[in-house]
Design a protein around this motif. Structure first.
Motif, PDB file in Angstrom:
ATOM      1  N   PHE A  45       0.843  -1.201   0.000  1.00 48.84           N
ATOM      2  CA  PHE A  45       0.000   0.000   0.000  1.00 48.84           C
ATOM      3  C   PHE A  45       0.876   1.250   0.000  1.00 48.84           C
ATOM      4  O   PHE A  45       1.879   1.318   0.707  1.00 48.84           O
ATOM      5  N   TYR A  46       0.470   2.225  -0.793  1.00 43.03           N
ATOM      6  CA  TYR A  46       1.126   3.535  -0.813  1.00 43.03           C
ATOM      7  C   TYR A  46       0.128   4.536  -0.235  1.00 43.03           C
ATOM      8  O   TYR A  46      -0.985   4.673  -0.742  1.00 43.03           O
ATOM      9  N   ILE A  47       0.506   5.212   0.859  1.00 44.33           N
ATOM     10  CA  ILE A  47      -0.410   6.118   1.563  1.00 44.33           C
ATOM     11  C   ILE A  47       0.252   7.476   1.711  1.00 44.33           C
ATOM     12  O   ILE A  47       1.433   7.576   2.071  1.00 44.33           O
ATOM     13  N   LYS A  48      -0.522   8.530   1.433  1.00 48.19           N
ATOM     14  CA  LYS A  48       0.021   9.887   1.524  1.00 48.19           C
ATOM     15  C   LYS A  48      -1.042  10.817   2.092  1.00 48.19           C
ATOM     16  O   LYS A  48      -2.244  10.634   1.863  1.00 48.19           O
ATOM     17  N   GLY A  49      -0.595  11.827   2.838  1.00 49.54           N
ATOM     18  CA  GLY A  49      -1.527  12.813   3.383  1.00 49.54           C
ATOM     19  C   GLY A  49      -0.769  13.982   3.964  1.00 49.54           C
ATOM     20  O   GLY A  49       0.444  14.138   3.772  1.00 49.54           O
ATOM     21  N   GLU A 104       6.856  20.059   5.608  1.00 52.77           N
ATOM     22  CA  GLU A 104       5.665  20.702   5.061  1.00 52.77           C
ATOM     23  C   GLU A 104       4.383  19.993   5.486  1.00 52.77           C
ATOM     24  O   GLU A 104       3.330  20.210   4.895  1.00 52.77           O
ATOM     25  N   GLY A 105       4.495  19.164   6.516  1.00 57.67           N
ATOM     26  CA  GLY A 105       3.317  18.504   7.059  1.00 57.67           C
ATOM     27  C   GLY A 105       2.897  17.245   6.331  1.00 57.67           C
ATOM     28  O   GLY A 105       1.921  16.601   6.721  1.00 57.67           O
ATOM     29  N   TYR A 106       3.615  16.862   5.272  1.00 52.55           N
ATOM     30  CA  TYR A 106       3.236  15.670   4.509  1.00 52.55           C
ATOM     31  C   TYR A 106       3.728  14.399   5.209  1.00 52.55           C
ATOM     32  O   TYR A 106       4.746  14.413   5.912  1.00 52.55           O
ATOM     33  N   PHE A 107       3.022  13.320   4.986  1.00 51.86           N
ATOM     34  CA  PHE A 107       3.503  12.003   5.402  1.00 51.86           C
ATOM     35  C   PHE A 107       3.309  11.029   4.258  1.00 51.86           C
ATOM     36  O   PHE A 107       2.359  11.138   3.472  1.00 51.86           O
ATOM     37  N   THR A 108       4.230  10.092   4.137  1.00 52.26           N
ATOM     38  CA  THR A 108       4.168   9.060   3.100  1.00 52.26           C
ATOM     39  C   THR A 108       4.511   7.729   3.731  1.00 52.26           C
ATOM     40  O   THR A 108       5.512   7.611   4.449  1.00 52.26           O
ATOM     41  N   LEU A 109       3.685   6.740   3.475  1.00 57.70           N
ATOM     42  CA  LEU A 109       3.901   5.384   3.982  1.00 57.70           C
ATOM     43  C   LEU A 109       3.847   4.394   2.832  1.00 57.70           C
ATOM     44  O   LEU A 109       2.956   4.460   1.979  1.00 57.70           O
ATOM     45  N   ILE A 110       4.795   3.487   2.792  1.00 62.23           N
ATOM     46  CA  ILE A 110       4.730   2.341   1.883  1.00 62.23           C
ATOM     47  C   ILE A 110       4.799   1.107   2.767  1.00 62.23           C
ATOM     48  O   ILE A 110       5.840   0.824   3.368  1.00 62.23           O
ATOM     49  N   ILE A 111       3.685   0.396   2.882  1.00 60.33           N
ATOM     50  CA  ILE A 111       3.583  -0.701   3.848  1.00 60.33           C
ATOM     51  C   ILE A 111       2.973  -1.937   3.189  1.00 60.33           C
ATOM     52  O   ILE A 111       2.299  -1.852   2.159  1.00 60.33           O
TER      53      ILE A 111
END
Length: 367
Positions: A45-49, A104-111
């Motif tokens: 999964f690729y998750i960004k926010g 810049e407040g972004y987060f990225t997850l690859i899980i």
């Protein structure tokens, strides 16, 4: 480029200073967590926010004045991001994963999920994300700040994927005219933006392909900034466009993620590099899928898509380029069309989506 980068760094530093000051004195608005639509597979999964202070945005309506729309746009771009916060994402298998927001407040997850339940709305898997720790300058107690990311996983029955631009492909922004583009962006909202005739119906037919089910995944790749995410997502829902990940870009001054072609410089290089980078990621994620590409003649779409064909031989079924009615831009498409035809990839410059739909039907892509 160095002076611009220095200016961007200075502005970012002053923005963080103001955010921290307001947090310490309790004058910062309540926090909100934006979790963007993203994509993945059964194995990844690729998750960004993004975590930021609420911007005071009201509900968008069809009766909003141009002034009200402008006020909303100012608030979207004058955001207060929260850096250094810890978030926890919980996968459908129950596992929890920690991530920290960047400058810049972004987060990225690859899980990697270990098991998947049945998807929601045929293609989507919700992933709850919640703030677990805020930087020291924020006053206790820790508020409950959460959101749900939606991750698209194409089913095994997908026939092909679709990658589409947005600006001047789905709705008019006049990207070839800076003043008109700014006016259309700053004084509009999700309701006042209008899709081109036939685009929603054509896209829904591509999504259904030959199965009459929404098997085929859509990906929207645009150089629009993440600040406009809520406007674009609501626009898609209003006009019943096939939902898909919106792969936008950071507004900050930066070098392109992917090296553009020789002679492509400035903002065009950033546009080219961002879109090519995101498209390459999508194609790498789904090596078993072929793709349909849709863009317009207003910017670099034809050249970007030519590069995609070169880097991913045999993966592109057809390319549709909407004619923005600027003759000089249309002339640039002709030679690229001839090059791609020699490689067995049809690229059509179309004046309307009825023409594109008829051609797609002749290829057996839609019914």
């Amino acid at each position: 480029m160095k002076p611009l980068a220095a200016l961007a760094s200075f502005l970012e530093w002053t923005d963080h200073l103001l955010t921290r000051s307001r947090a310490r004195t309790g004058r910062l608005r309540p926090l909100q967590l934006d979790a963007y639509r993203s994509y993945g597979t059964g194995a990844k999964f690729y998750i960004k926010g993004r975590l930021l202070a609420e911007r005071g945005l009201g509900t968008q309506t069809a009766t909003d004045s141009r002034w009200r729309n402008f006020q909303g746009m100012v608030r979207r771009f004058n955001s207060r991001e929260v850096a250094g916060a810890d978030l926890v994402a919980e996968l459908p298998d129950g596992s929890q994963h920690l991530v920290t927001t960047d400058d810049e407040g972004y987060f990225t997850l690859i899980i990697e999920p270990q098991a998947l339940p049945e998807p929601v709305a045929y293609l989507w898997y919700p992933v709850p994300v919640q703030v677990s720790r805020l930087p020291a300058q924020f006053r206790a107690p820790l508020p409950t700040v959460q959101a749900s990311a939606k991750v698209l996983v194409p089913p095994a029955t997908a026939e092909f994927g679709i990658i589409s631009d947005l600006d001047d492909t789905v709705f008019e922004t006049s990207a070839t005219n800076l003043l008109k583009m700014l006016a259309r962006t700053l004084f509009s909202n999700a309701h006042s933006k209008l899709p081109f005739v036939g685009v929603a119906d054509f896209y829904r037919r591509l999504q259904r392909g030959n199965t009459s089910k929404p098997d085929n995944p859509f990906f929207y790749v645009s150089s629009s900034p993440w600040n406009l995410y809520d406007v674009l997502e609501e626009f898609m829902g209003i006009h019943k466009m096939p939902p898909g990940p919106l792969l936008l870009r950071d507004l900050g001054i930066a070098r392109p993620k992917t090296t553009p072609l020789p002679g492509v410089t400035g903002s065009a290089a950033i546009h080219f590099g961002h879109k090519l980078h995101e498209i390459n990621n999508v194609l790498a994620t789904y090596p078993h899928l072929s793709f349909v590409l849709l863009g317009d003649s207003g910017q670099e779409d034809a050249r970007i898509y030519r590069e995609v064909v070169r880097q991913h031989p045999g993966r592109i079924r057809v390319i549709y380029i909407r004619d923005v009615q600027v003759p000089a831009r249309a002339l640039l498409v002709g030679p690229i069309t001839a090059e791609l035809e020699a490689e067995g990839v049809p690229m059509l410059l179309v004046a309307d989506y009825a023409t594109a739909a008829a051609h797609a039907a002749s290829l057996g892509l839609i019914i």
